[in-house]
Design a protein around this motif. Structure first.
Motif, PDB file in Angstrom:
ATOM      1  N   GLN A  15       2.979  -4.100  -5.651  1.00  0.00           N
ATOM      2  CA  GLN A  15       3.159  -3.196  -4.883  1.00  0.00           C
ATOM      3  C   GLN A  15       4.207  -2.566  -6.176  1.00  0.00           C
ATOM      4  OE1 GLN A  15       6.505  -5.951  -3.576  1.00  0.00           O
ATOM      5  NE2 GLN A  15       7.662  -3.806  -2.266  1.00  0.00           N
ATOM      6  N   THR A  17       6.977  -1.323  -7.865  1.00  0.00           N
ATOM      7  CA  THR A  17       8.322  -1.619  -8.964  1.00  0.00           C
ATOM      8  C   THR A  17       8.777  -1.914 -10.103  1.00  0.00           C
ATOM      9  OG1 THR A  17       7.782  -4.461  -9.066  1.00  0.00           O
ATOM     10  CG2 THR A  17       8.792  -3.597  -6.448  1.00  0.00           C
ATOM     11  N   VAL A  61       3.737   8.637  -4.333  1.00  0.00           N
ATOM     12  CA  VAL A  61       4.182   6.729  -4.375  1.00  0.00           C
ATOM     13  C   VAL A  61       5.596   6.354  -4.740  1.00  0.00           C
ATOM     14  CG1 VAL A  61       3.211   6.722  -6.464  1.00  0.00           C
ATOM     15  CG2 VAL A  61       3.476   4.820  -4.646  1.00  0.00           C
ATOM     16  N   SER A  62       6.443   5.986  -4.027  1.00  0.00           N
ATOM     17  CA  SER A  62       7.389   5.645  -4.233  1.00  0.00           C
ATOM     18  C   SER A  62       7.714   4.248  -4.791  1.00  0.00           C
ATOM     19  CB  SER A  62       8.989   5.830  -3.483  1.00  0.00           C
ATOM     20  OG  SER A  62       8.180   7.306  -2.612  1.00  0.00           O
ATOM     21  N   ASP A  65       6.536   0.950  -2.724  1.00  0.00           N
ATOM     22  CA  ASP A  65       5.578   1.015  -2.252  1.00  0.00           C
ATOM     23  C   ASP A  65       4.773  -0.473  -2.266  1.00  0.00           C
ATOM     24  OD1 ASP A  65       6.468   3.057  -0.737  1.00  0.00           O
ATOM     25  OD2 ASP A  65       5.816   4.583  -1.587  1.00  0.00           O
ATOM     26  N   TYR A  66       3.557   0.126  -1.547  1.00  0.00           N
ATOM     27  CA  TYR A  66       2.621  -0.853  -2.302  1.00  0.00           C
ATOM     28  C   TYR A  66       0.890   0.705  -2.195  1.00  0.00           C
ATOM     29  CZ  TYR A  66       3.402  -5.625  -1.147  1.00  0.00           C
ATOM     30  OH  TYR A  66       5.181  -6.479  -1.050  1.00  0.00           O
ATOM     31  N   PRO A  77      -1.285   4.988  -1.295  1.00  0.00           N
ATOM     32  CA  PRO A  77       0.140   4.063  -0.598  1.00  0.00           C
ATOM     33  C   PRO A  77       0.288   3.165   0.894  1.00  0.00           C
ATOM     34  CG  PRO A  77       0.394   6.395  -0.213  1.00  0.00           C
ATOM     35  CD  PRO A  77      -0.786   6.080  -0.386  1.00  0.00           C
ATOM     36  N   CYS A  78       1.186   2.543   0.607  1.00  0.00           N
ATOM     37  CA  CYS A  78       1.343   1.512   1.966  1.00  0.00           C
ATOM     38  C   CYS A  78       3.330   2.220   2.205  1.00  0.00           C
ATOM     39  CB  CYS A  78       0.872   0.840   2.418  1.00  0.00           C
ATOM     40  SG  CYS A  78       1.063   0.389   3.820  1.00  0.00           S
ATOM     41  N   LYS A  79       4.277   1.707   2.914  1.00  0.00           N
ATOM     42  CA  LYS A  79       5.328   1.026   2.818  1.00  0.00           C
ATOM     43  C   LYS A  79       5.486  -0.092   2.846  1.00  0.00           C
ATOM     44  CE  LYS A  79       7.371   5.223   1.789  1.00  0.00           C
ATOM     45  NZ  LYS A  79       7.975   5.886   0.564  1.00  0.00           N
ATOM     46  N   PRO A  80       6.558  -0.787   2.284  1.00  0.00           N
ATOM     47  CA  PRO A  80       6.262  -2.668   2.341  1.00  0.00           C
ATOM     48  C   PRO A  80       7.064  -3.051   3.564  1.00  0.00           C
ATOM     49  CG  PRO A  80       8.367  -1.000   0.603  1.00  0.00           C
ATOM     50  CD  PRO A  80       7.149   0.089   1.524  1.00  0.00           C
ATOM     51  N   GLU A  81       7.446  -2.307   4.820  1.00  0.00           N
ATOM     52  CA  GLU A  81       7.720  -2.515   5.788  1.00  0.00           C
ATOM     53  C   GLU A  81       6.626  -3.017   7.022  1.00  0.00           C
ATOM     54  OE1 GLU A  81       9.203   0.859   5.708  1.00  0.00           O
ATOM     55  OE2 GLU A  81       9.974  -0.465   4.119  1.00  0.00           O
TER      56      GLU A  81
END
Length: 91
Positions: A15, A17, A61-62, A65-66, A77-81
């Motif tokens: 992730q 962060t 990727v923000s 994001d994972y 990239p993959c959004k956390p939800e």
């Protein structure tokens, strides 16, 4: 209509962060062939963002994001939800 289920596969993920970025980007991302992941920090680490060269093209990727390494070594990239609905931690 046919219904499909995703095959169980194990992936590497991290992730993105501020806290994790400060600790250091993991080796599976840093040492990936052709360096598909580029991460940035601005304003003394207050803003983080990046880009990933995926099979579909360049994606952003923000923070939060994972970053996932797929079964063929590809990154995306993959959004956390979505990540939390799709993956569980392997102990």
């Amino acid at each position: 209509m046919p219904i499909y289920r995703k095959k169980p596969v194990e992936i590497e993920a991290w992730q993105f962060t501020k806290k994790n970025f400060t600790k250091g980007v993991p080796e599976f991302i840093r040492h990936a062939p052709n360096k598909p992941v580029t991460l940035y920090s601005q304003y003394a680490g207050e803003v983080i963002f990046g880009e990933i060269q995926t099979l579909e093209g360049l994606m952003k990727v923000s923070e939060g994001d994972y970053i996932i390494k797929g079964v063929q070594g590809e990154f995306y990239p993959c959004k956390p939800e979505i990540f939390k609905k799709t993956y569980v931690l392997v102990e």
